[in-house]
Design an enzyme around this catalytic site. Structure first.
Site, PDB file in Angstrom:
ATOM      1  N   HIS A 126      89.810  33.801  34.492  1.00  0.00           N
ATOM      2  CA  HIS A 126      90.951  33.939  35.410  1.00  0.00           C
ATOM      3  C   HIS A 126      92.087  33.097  34.854  1.00  0.00           C
ATOM      4  CE1 HIS A 126      92.941  34.818  39.265  1.00  0.00           C
ATOM      5  NE2 HIS A 126      93.528  33.649  39.035  1.00  0.00           N
ATOM      6  N   CYS A 127      93.248  33.707  34.692  1.00  0.00           N
ATOM      7  CA  CYS A 127      94.397  33.040  34.078  1.00  0.00           C
ATOM      8  C   CYS A 127      95.484  32.802  35.119  1.00  0.00           C
ATOM      9  CB  CYS A 127      94.942  33.895  32.930  1.00  0.00           C
ATOM     10  SG  CYS A 127      96.382  33.164  32.110  1.00  0.00           S
TER      11      CYS A 127
END
Length: 286
Positions: A126-127
């Site tokens: 997850h960025c």
């Protein structure tokens, strides 16, 4: 390709502001000071950097808004399917992976994201900088964005340094102070960004050549340790060779590798493995 609804995100806003600042500083300060925007070299460099910036923004936008990959509600693994020789199972108990939070089985390489609060196909990570997961459907555009971003940062750094070699005779004190501020802020942004994005690019090139996700890399470290402890050799089940791994992610046509195309990626529910031609079914723990 499904689109993902996105609300306000401070990290995304910061990224867009940085891109805008670097673009205007590069074109209207570095290029103009070094070549002049009215000259042929100036126009050529401005056009090239503008194209690079547009590709950055375009791929960045797709990475943000494209859904990374949802698990179908009716998904059910078929353990008797001869075309799927690898079935991921839980470390404890040996059962097929089942997400208690989403109430469905997990396809191979899918993982539950605590931020997005759902399972993501071939989840990498997850960025926060795209306010989205990097998964099956947006991994390539994320990677291509990083390629263009690194290229733009290095290009801008070259133009920054080159423009410092030019001394303008008609600069007044106020203009000199303004330019110093632009140069200091640009260097403050470009140097750490070039290093960080360069490391990120190198990391994902390594992952692509191994056909691994970031999650699978960390899982593989543990699996390798357990295999060595048992006197066995661990091989990543999805590693089918460097070139084939590359074409699985970027596509079979080398001319489209740096374009945000995704027709080649498949459903994300089944992946080629090193055991596809093996007569005996294999299992990998996850």
């Amino acid at each position: 390709m499904k689109r993902k609804g996105v609300g306000f995100s401070l990290p995304v806003t910061v990224v867009m502001m940085v891109i805008g600042f670097i673009y205007f500083s590069t074109v209207f300060t570095f290029i103009d000071r070094w070549f002049s925007l009215t000259s042929s070299p100036g126009i050529a460099n401005a056009a090239a950097f503008t194209a690079l910036a547009l590709m950055c923004v375009y791929n960045y936008s797709i990475a943000i808004f494209r859904d990374p990959g949802r698990v179908p509600l009716n998904y059910m693994p078929d353990v008797e399917d001869p075309e799927s020789p690898v079935h991921e199972i839980k470390r404890k108990g040996g059962d097929l992976r089942y997400c208690q939070k989403c109430s469905h089985f997990k396809p191979p390489r899918a993982h539950h994201c605590r931020v997005c609060k759902r399972c993501v196909l071939r989840m990498d990570h997850h960025c926060i900088w795209i306010n989205n997961c990097v998964g099956h459907t947006n991994y390539k555009v994320f990677f291509v964005f990083v390629v263009y971003a690194v290229t733009a940062c290095v290009y801008s750094m070259v133009l920054l340094v080159g423009s410092l070699t030019v001394e303008l005779q008609d600069e007044d004190e106020e203009m000199g102070s303004y330019l110093r501020t632009i140069y200091v802020l640009s260097a403050f942004l470009l140097i750490p960004m070039s290093v960080a994005l360069g490391v990120l690019l190198g990391w994902h090139i390594y992952l692509i050549l191994q056909n691994k996700t970031t999650i699978e890399y960390h899982e593989g470290v543990r699996a390798m340790w357990l295999a060595e402890k048992g006197g066995q050799v661990y091989k990543h089940p999805y590693d089918i060779g460097a070139y084939d791994n590359l074409t699985l992610i970027l596509g079979p046509n080398i001319l489209s590798w740096l374009c945000p195309t995704s027709r080649h990626i498949g459903s994300g529910l089944r992946f080629r493995t090193a055991f596809d031609s093996a007569p005996v079914s294999s299992e990998t723990k996850s």
